[in-house]
Design an enzyme around this catalytic site. Structure first.
Site, PDB file in Angstrom:
ATOM      1  N   HIS A 190      -8.969  10.199   3.712  1.00 21.17           N
ATOM      2  CA  HIS A 190      -8.609   9.135   3.028  1.00 21.17           C
ATOM      3  C   HIS A 190      -8.831   9.651   1.361  1.00 21.17           C
ATOM      4  O   HIS A 190     -10.156  10.243   1.008  1.00 21.17           O
ATOM      5  CB  HIS A 190      -9.739   7.939   3.150  1.00 21.17           C
ATOM      6  CG  HIS A 190      -9.140   6.825   2.535  1.00 21.17           C
ATOM      7  ND1 HIS A 190      -9.311   6.441   1.167  1.00 21.17           N
ATOM      8  CD2 HIS A 190      -8.544   5.367   3.065  1.00 21.17           C
ATOM      9  CE1 HIS A 190      -8.814   5.392   0.706  1.00 21.17           C
ATOM     10  NE2 HIS A 190      -8.514   4.909   2.015  1.00 21.17           N
ATOM     11  N   GLU A 212       0.757  -1.105   0.027  1.00 19.78           N
ATOM     12  CA  GLU A 212      -0.021  -0.106  -0.010  1.00 19.78           C
ATOM     13  C   GLU A 212       0.760   1.420  -0.095  1.00 19.78           C
ATOM     14  O   GLU A 212       2.006   1.268   0.343  1.00 19.78           O
ATOM     15  CB  GLU A 212      -0.852  -0.068   1.360  1.00 19.78           C
ATOM     16  CG  GLU A 212      -1.803  -1.317   1.198  1.00 19.78           C
ATOM     17  CD  GLU A 212      -2.992  -1.111   2.413  1.00 19.78           C
ATOM     18  OE1 GLU A 212      -3.838  -1.767   2.300  1.00 19.78           O
ATOM     19  OE2 GLU A 212      -2.720  -0.492   3.374  1.00 19.78           O
ATOM     20  N   ARG A 254      -1.058   9.127   2.014  1.00 20.26           N
ATOM     21  CA  ARG A 254      -2.348   9.525   1.806  1.00 20.26           C
ATOM     22  C   ARG A 254      -2.711  10.912   1.891  1.00 20.26           C
ATOM     23  O   ARG A 254      -3.360  11.736   1.325  1.00 20.26           O
ATOM     24  CB  ARG A 254      -3.341   8.996   3.069  1.00 20.26           C
ATOM     25  CG  ARG A 254      -3.629   7.361   2.811  1.00 20.26           C
ATOM     26  CD  ARG A 254      -4.253   6.794   3.944  1.00 20.26           C
ATOM     27  NE  ARG A 254      -4.499   5.403   3.875  1.00 20.26           N
ATOM     28  CZ  ARG A 254      -5.246   4.712   4.457  1.00 20.26           C
ATOM     29  NH1 ARG A 254      -5.560   5.181   5.872  1.00 20.26           N
ATOM     30  NH2 ARG A 254      -5.472   3.520   4.340  1.00 20.26           N
ATOM     31  N   HIS A 299     -11.310  10.595   7.577  1.00 20.44           N
ATOM     32  CA  HIS A 299     -11.035   9.053   7.762  1.00 20.44           C
ATOM     33  C   HIS A 299     -10.543   8.672   9.018  1.00 20.44           C
ATOM     34  O   HIS A 299     -10.755   7.599   9.624  1.00 20.44           O
ATOM     35  CB  HIS A 299     -10.115   8.521   6.672  1.00 20.44           C
ATOM     36  CG  HIS A 299      -9.959   7.235   6.403  1.00 20.44           C
ATOM     37  ND1 HIS A 299     -10.870   5.944   6.355  1.00 20.44           N
ATOM     38  CD2 HIS A 299      -8.814   6.291   6.546  1.00 20.44           C
ATOM     39  CE1 HIS A 299     -10.627   4.998   6.643  1.00 20.44           C
ATOM     40  NE2 HIS A 299      -9.318   4.852   6.600  1.00 20.44           N
ATOM     41  N   ARG A 314      -0.950   8.995   9.494  1.00 21.22           N
ATOM     42  CA  ARG A 314      -0.795   7.638   9.704  1.00 21.22           C
ATOM     43  C   ARG A 314      -0.405   6.768   8.138  1.00 21.22           C
ATOM     44  O   ARG A 314      -1.006   7.014   7.228  1.00 21.22           O
ATOM     45  CB  ARG A 314      -2.046   7.164  10.100  1.00 21.22           C
ATOM     46  CG  ARG A 314      -2.047   5.450  10.209  1.00 21.22           C
ATOM     47  CD  ARG A 314      -3.520   5.045  10.643  1.00 21.22           C
ATOM     48  NE  ARG A 314      -4.555   5.263   9.788  1.00 21.22           N
ATOM     49  CZ  ARG A 314      -4.933   4.446   8.903  1.00 21.22           C
ATOM     50  NH1 ARG A 314      -4.533   3.366   8.757  1.00 21.22           N
ATOM     51  NH2 ARG A 314      -5.842   4.513   8.090  1.00 21.22           N
TER      52      ARG A 314
END
Length: 532
Positions: free
Chosen positions: A242, A116, A288, A349, A384
């Protein structure tokens, strides 16, 4: 007269963090688990991607640590990051022992690992594209089968009860939590829960924003209650948006997993042009915060309501096998991801900040713990890293359990008074709650969102001060309801976010301000301490 319940441990929340703690303690303790609604509801249930951990021989602890620090814009606590990553494999082993059905590679014994954004290796262990659901179902089943774990659904925690609240002579240093008040939604009564230990595992606060990928339960209850009780709160300015939530009226909270981009998904403008490489050399695999800002920038530049995410160039069978939930949900909304791009927008998010805790999840109030998204452990820093959140839940819940087992006390049970509602009446003006609720979430989205300015923050601060005054007056005069309690908590959390954002004179990670676009040389966390 209030109903009183007595337990060794009371846990607020039944997500991965709360249930891990419950299962780890239940053999020798009586445990109560409180949930606002159905015990299945919560952010864990909706987590798609997986759990990040060092499981491959090609991967290293140091690499995972560095990826986490880099994604967190050098604001992550080095000790907390190392502690988490070094305990990652044993946490996955624990989940496997619990029976979580992670996806395997073919017929072999090896588990499939995906990659990811922000990760330098394939290290995301998953259960297809519904990892949170698999973890939630497994832990709930095991907890329900344990005789020492008792679920209390439809309970909304109101406030923590501490020795300082019971006696004003108690110092901050000697303050202990002894229980809490909770609203029973089944009969509108207020119950008292006595406990030697209380753990806040209530999730984050993304519902403070108008658009969010989170379920309705994410109203910052644990953070707000902890703040009112005297806990320190850290890094609340860092709210992760997000990048890719499905843009569809029927799917307002459905996010498209990071793993779609990890497996080759491309972000496109309406004319089919890719744009992420204009913002970061990693393209769609950038962290992100970078991806969300890039999408926000392009939407504002072009006046578009969304951009597109396209994975239709991959083999249809591959897409259906790896993303069955996403495929079906998009199909239900009229989009076939094997044949066409889908519209996506950023949405609030994840709350990277929270209640300040140590590596045992202990707060500055004795016997009070915070775990999961409610807590600020120092792991995430200013942003994060994908799939570190579920890992944090398991690692720190198990650490909290170990700490509780080692530090069991024989404190005498204190008398806690019944809830006093003799001076309040039923409200006949629910419109006040509805109006304030809508206004709060709107100005947080407009003024304290992905891109901020000093003027926007000042406007937000002015509005939240007025709203808190109105809400507190309403709270003092009328009987509590679920909506009122959530609004009260959201206003506290909004204020904490605004205060934290105003104090940071730089742009770092998820906090981006046009007035201070550069990053300072030295990274310092933001810690707020309540005045007594």
């Amino acid at each position: 007269m209030s109903q009183h319940h007595h337990f060794d441990i009371v846990i607020i929340g039944a997500g991965a963090a709360g249930l891990t703690l419950a299962l780890e303690l239940a053999d020798k303790h009586t445990v109560a688990v409180l949930t606002k609604g159905d015990i299945k509801e919560g952010s864990t249930l909706y987590a798609q991607g997986g759990v990040a951990a060092v499981l491959s021989e090609k991967d290293t602890v140091e690499s995972h640590i560095q990826d986490t620090i880099n994604a967190g814009a050098e604001l992550g606590n080095q000790d907390a990051v190392r502690f988490t990553v070094e305990h990652s494999k044993e946490s996955i082993d624990w989940l496997i022992d619990q029976g979580v059905p992670f996806t395997r590679n073919g017929e072999g014994d090896h588990y499939h690992l995906t990659k990811e954004g922000g990760h330098s290796h394939r290290r995301i262990i998953h259960s297809a594209d519904a990892t949170g659901l698999a973890i939630s179902k497994t832990l709930i089943r095991n907890a329900k089968n344990h005789p020492n774990i008792h679920f209390f659904a439809d309970r909304v925690a109101i406030d923590l009860i501490t020795t300082q609240k019971l006696s004003s002579s108690v110092s901050d240093q000697d303050n202990k939590v002894v229980g809490l008040y909770a609203l029973n939604l089944e009969n509108d009564s207020i119950e008292v829960f006595h406990a030697g230990r209380v753990a806040l595992a209530c999730g984050g606060a993304s519902k403070v924003y108008l658009y969010t990928s989170n379920p309705d339960t994410a109203s910052g209850d644990g953070i707000a209650m902890a703040w009112r009780a005297g806990c320190h709160v850290g890094n609340m300015e860092f709210n992760q948006f997000h990048p890719t939530c499905l843009y569809d009226a029927k799917a307002k909270t459905f996010l498209i997993s990071e793993a779609v981009r990890g497996e080759g998904g491309r972000l496109l403008l309406s004319d089919g042009t890719r744009f992420m490489f204009e913002f970061d050399e990693r393209g769609e695999l950038a962290p992100r915060d970078i991806v969300a800002r890039a999408i926000d920038h392009e939407m504002k530049r072009l006046g578009e309501k969304h951009v597109y995410l396209d994975i239709s160039h991959k083999d249809p069978d591959f897409i259906k096998e790896h993303f069955p939930t996403i495929y079906q949900r998009c199909l239900d909304c009229g989009y076939d991801i094997t044949k066409e791009p889908i519209p996506v927008v950023p949405a609030a998010h994840y709350t990277c900040g929270g209640v300040v805790v140590d590596e045992h999840s202990a707060t500055n109030i004795t016997n009070l713990y915070a775990i999961g998204e409610t807590a600020y452990t120092g792991l995430h820093g200013a942003n994060r890293l994908a799939s570190n959140s579920l890992l944090e839940c398991i690692v720190f819940a198990r650490s909290a359990a170990k700490h509780i087992r080692k530090s069991d006390s024989n404190d005498a049970t204190l008398d806690i008074p019944d809830w006093d509602d003799s001076q309040v009446t039923d409200s006949d003006e629910a419109v006040v709650i509805t109006h304030n609720w809508a206004e709060l979430r709107r100005f947080m989205w407009d003024y304290v969102g992905i891109v901020r300015t000093n003027k926007r923050l000042l406007r937000a601060k002015h509005r939240v001060d007025m709203l808190q005054s109105e809400i507190n007056e309403f709270y003092s005069n009328y009987k509590v309801s679920s909506d009122l309690l959530e609004l009260r908590n959201l206003a506290v959390v909004a204020d904490l976010i605004i205060q934290s954002a105003m104090s940071r004179k730089e742009s770092r990670g998820l906090h981006y301000t046009l007035d201070y676009p550069e990053k300072l040389d030295q990274a310092e966390p933001t810690v707020l301490i309540p005045s007594r």
